[in-house]
Design a protein around this motif. Structure first.
Motif, PDB file in Angstrom:
ATOM      1  N   ALA A   1       0.805  -1.225   0.000  1.00 57.18           N
ATOM      2  CA  ALA A   1       0.000   0.000   0.000  1.00 57.18           C
ATOM      3  C   ALA A   1       0.833   1.268   0.000  1.00 57.18           C
ATOM      4  N   GLU A   2       2.141   1.155   0.197  1.00 58.25           N
ATOM      5  CA  GLU A   2       2.906   2.384   0.397  1.00 58.25           C
ATOM      6  C   GLU A   2       2.979   3.253  -0.848  1.00 58.25           C
ATOM      7  N   THR A   3       3.048   2.648  -2.015  1.00 58.96           N
ATOM      8  CA  THR A   3       3.038   3.468  -3.227  1.00 58.96           C
ATOM      9  C   THR A   3       1.736   4.260  -3.321  1.00 58.96           C
ATOM     10  N   ILE A   4       0.630   3.627  -2.938  1.00 57.72           N
ATOM     11  CA  ILE A   4      -0.668   4.317  -2.954  1.00 57.72           C
ATOM     12  C   ILE A   4      -0.611   5.525  -2.030  1.00 57.72           C
ATOM     13  N   ARG A   5      -0.118   5.326  -0.825  1.00 59.05           N
ATOM     14  CA  ARG A   5      -0.029   6.424   0.140  1.00 59.05           C
ATOM     15  C   ARG A   5       0.893   7.529  -0.369  1.00 59.05           C
ATOM     16  N   LEU A   6       1.991   7.143  -1.028  1.00 56.68           N
ATOM     17  CA  LEU A   6       2.939   8.123  -1.542  1.00 56.68           C
ATOM     18  C   LEU A   6       2.363   8.910  -2.715  1.00 56.68           C
ATOM     19  N   VAL A   7       1.527   8.274  -3.512  1.00 62.45           N
ATOM     20  CA  VAL A   7       0.851   8.984  -4.606  1.00 62.45           C
ATOM     21  C   VAL A   7      -0.065  10.062  -4.038  1.00 62.45           C
ATOM     22  N   PHE A   8      -0.813   9.700  -3.006  1.00 62.00           N
ATOM     23  CA  PHE A   8      -1.642  10.706  -2.332  1.00 62.00           C
ATOM     24  C   PHE A   8      -0.776  11.837  -1.782  1.00 62.00           C
ATOM     25  N   ALA A   9       0.354  11.472  -1.180  1.00 58.99           N
ATOM     26  CA  ALA A   9       1.240  12.483  -0.605  1.00 58.99           C
ATOM     27  C   ALA A   9       1.771  13.423  -1.679  1.00 58.99           C
ATOM     28  N   ALA A  10       2.271  12.847  -2.777  1.00 59.87           N
ATOM     29  CA  ALA A  10       2.837  13.661  -3.853  1.00 59.87           C
ATOM     30  C   ALA A  10       1.808  14.608  -4.443  1.00 59.87           C
ATOM     31  N   ALA A  11       0.572  14.138  -4.531  1.00 58.46           N
ATOM     32  CA  ALA A  11      -0.498  14.945  -5.107  1.00 58.46           C
ATOM     33  C   ALA A  11      -1.073  15.951  -4.115  1.00 58.46           C
ATOM     34  N   GLY A  12      -0.752  15.781  -2.834  1.00 58.34           N
ATOM     35  CA  GLY A  12      -1.290  16.667  -1.815  1.00 58.34           C
ATOM     36  C   GLY A  12      -2.778  16.484  -1.607  1.00 58.34           C
ATOM     37  N   VAL A  13      -3.239  15.244  -1.782  1.00 51.64           N
ATOM     38  CA  VAL A  13      -4.669  14.935  -1.648  1.00 51.64           C
ATOM     39  C   VAL A  13      -4.918  14.181  -0.340  1.00 51.64           C
ATOM     40  N   ALA A  14      -5.917  14.598   0.398  1.00 50.31           N
ATOM     41  CA  ALA A  14      -6.239  13.979   1.692  1.00 50.31           C
ATOM     42  C   ALA A  14      -6.972  12.657   1.494  1.00 50.31           C
TER      43      ALA A  14
ATOM     44  N   SER B   1       8.870  17.805  -1.575  1.00 51.14           N
ATOM     45  CA  SER B   1       8.304  18.488  -0.399  1.00 51.14           C
ATOM     46  C   SER B   1       7.119  17.761   0.226  1.00 51.14           C
ATOM     47  N   HIS B   2       6.171  17.336  -0.579  1.00 54.90           N
ATOM     48  CA  HIS B   2       4.985  16.664  -0.031  1.00 54.90           C
ATOM     49  C   HIS B   2       5.312  15.263   0.481  1.00 54.90           C
ATOM     50  N   ILE B   3       6.174  14.562  -0.266  1.00 54.00           N
ATOM     51  CA  ILE B   3       6.549  13.208   0.149  1.00 54.00           C
ATOM     52  C   ILE B   3       7.376  13.254   1.429  1.00 54.00           C
ATOM     53  N   TYR B   4       8.303  14.195   1.507  1.00 52.60           N
ATOM     54  CA  TYR B   4       9.116  14.338   2.717  1.00 52.60           C
ATOM     55  C   TYR B   4       8.236  14.555   3.950  1.00 52.60           C
ATOM     56  N   LYS B   5       7.218  15.373   3.784  1.00 52.75           N
ATOM     57  CA  LYS B   5       6.297  15.632   4.897  1.00 52.75           C
ATOM     58  C   LYS B   5       5.611  14.345   5.338  1.00 52.75           C
ATOM     59  N   TRP B   6       5.189  13.521   4.368  1.00 49.21           N
ATOM     60  CA  TRP B   6       4.542  12.246   4.700  1.00 49.21           C
ATOM     61  C   TRP B   6       5.521  11.309   5.419  1.00 49.21           C
ATOM     62  N   LEU B   7       6.744  11.254   4.949  1.00 49.58           N
ATOM     63  CA  LEU B   7       7.738  10.362   5.549  1.00 49.58           C
ATOM     64  C   LEU B   7       8.012  10.721   7.007  1.00 49.58           C
ATOM     65  N   GLN B   8       7.889  11.989   7.335  1.00 47.05           N
ATOM     66  CA  GLN B   8       8.134  12.426   8.708  1.00 47.05           C
ATOM     67  C   GLN B   8       6.989  12.072   9.648  1.00 47.05           C
ATOM     68  N   GLN B   9       5.787  11.896   9.121  1.00 51.51           N
ATOM     69  CA  GLN B   9       4.626  11.697   9.991  1.00 51.51           C
ATOM     70  C   GLN B   9       4.077  10.267   9.977  1.00 51.51           C
ATOM     71  N   ARG B  10       4.477   9.459   9.013  1.00 48.21           N
ATOM     72  CA  ARG B  10       3.920   8.117   8.912  1.00 48.21           C
ATOM     73  C   ARG B  10       4.483   7.220  10.019  1.00 48.21           C
ATOM     74  N   PRO B  11       3.802   6.129  10.350  1.00 44.35           N
ATOM     75  CA  PRO B  11       4.356   5.145  11.296  1.00 44.35           C
ATOM     76  C   PRO B  11       5.596   4.483  10.721  1.00 44.35           C
ATOM     77  N   ASP B  12       6.586   4.244  11.526  1.00 42.21           N
ATOM     78  CA  ASP B  12       7.820   3.583  11.080  1.00 42.21           C
ATOM     79  C   ASP B  12       7.645   2.082  11.243  1.00 42.21           C
ATOM     80  N   THR B  13       7.630   1.363  10.125  1.00 42.42           N
ATOM     81  CA  THR B  13       7.427  -0.085  10.158  1.00 42.42           C
ATOM     82  C   THR B  13       8.568  -0.784   9.426  1.00 42.42           C
ATOM     83  N   PRO B  14       8.872  -2.040   9.778  1.00 43.44           N
ATOM     84  CA  PRO B  14      10.008  -2.737   9.172  1.00 43.44           C
ATOM     85  C   PRO B  14       9.786  -3.113   7.716  1.00 43.44           C
ATOM     86  N   VAL B  15       8.515  -3.259   7.311  1.00 40.63           N
ATOM     87  CA  VAL B  15       8.208  -3.612   5.922  1.00 40.63           C
ATOM     88  C   VAL B  15       7.116  -2.715   5.393  1.00 40.63           C
TER      89      VAL B  15
END
Length: 207
Positions: A15-28, A193-207
């Motif tokens: 699912a991470e690519t999906i979440r990153l697409v939302f992040a890059a687009a700046g869509v909630a 910029s948008h992806i970096y913001k997501w990376l800072q706030q997402r849960p840190d998981t091993p996979v």
């Protein structure tokens, strides 16, 4: 604006690519992370009995790559014309091969850890590099490899590359030593910029 909900487990995984697409687009969207204990109850309600699933105004869409293409197309991350769209799609499919071979070992619960470690070593040192080599060649064809896979702006191919290589880089920090253009692209996407913001706030998981 439609209401979006991403339904998946509490990991990056498929699912991470999906979440990153939302992040890059700046869509909630609603990042709905379910517990494994709840999965068997939810499974019959999901298309094809699988996750991730994207809900769009209540309608459920399945298959991660299909979801990514749908969202990237909708958010302008799928190229400028049909040929470029097809090229980005093909590049993303190639990148998916990395995710498949890594996760096949990483999620295998039927083998001892020492065996899993040996198999992962083979994957990282023998199976991933040939794919990276092809991707480096592909990247160099556009702006000498100093921008993105296609065009001047970030696309699904670049986002998917970052998502699928995160685990590779965590397991093998030297993964891009022979692929400097890919190393730079990885950092370029990471620092978007948008992806970096997501990376800072997402849960840190091993996979």
């Amino acid at each position: 604006m439609p209401n979006y909900k991403v339904i998946y487990f509490g990991v990056r995984g498929y699912a991470e690519t999906i979440r990153l697409v939302f992040a890059a687009a700046g869509v909630a969207y609603d990042d709905n992370r379910i517990e494994m204990k709840d999965w068997m109850v939810l499974k019959p309600t999901m298309p094809f009995g699988q996750l991730p699933v994207l809900e769009v105004d209540g309608m459920k869409l399945a298959q991660s790559d299909s979801i990514c293409r749908f969202l990237a197309d909708k958010f302008g991350l799928m190229g400028r014309h049909p040929i470029e769209k097809a090229a980005i799609d093909a590049c993303a499919e190639t990148i998916s091969e990395i995710r498949v071979i890594v996760m096949r070992v990483q999620t295998n619960m039927d083998i001892p850890q020492d065996v899993k470690d040996k198999e992962m070593k083979v994957v990282l040192e023998e199976k991933v590099p040939p794919i990276l080599e092809k991707l480096e060649v592909c990247l160099k064809k556009n702006k000498s490899g100093d921008k993105y896979f296609y065009g001047d702006t970030i696309s699904l191919a670049d986002i998917h590359f970052f998502a699928c290589c995160e685990t590779v880089v965590r397991l093998n920090p030297k993964a891009f030593d022979n692929f400097p253009k890919l190393a730079a692209l990885y950092d370029r996407v990471k620092n978007h910029s948008h992806i970096y913001k997501w990376l800072q706030q997402r849960p840190d998981t091993p996979v």
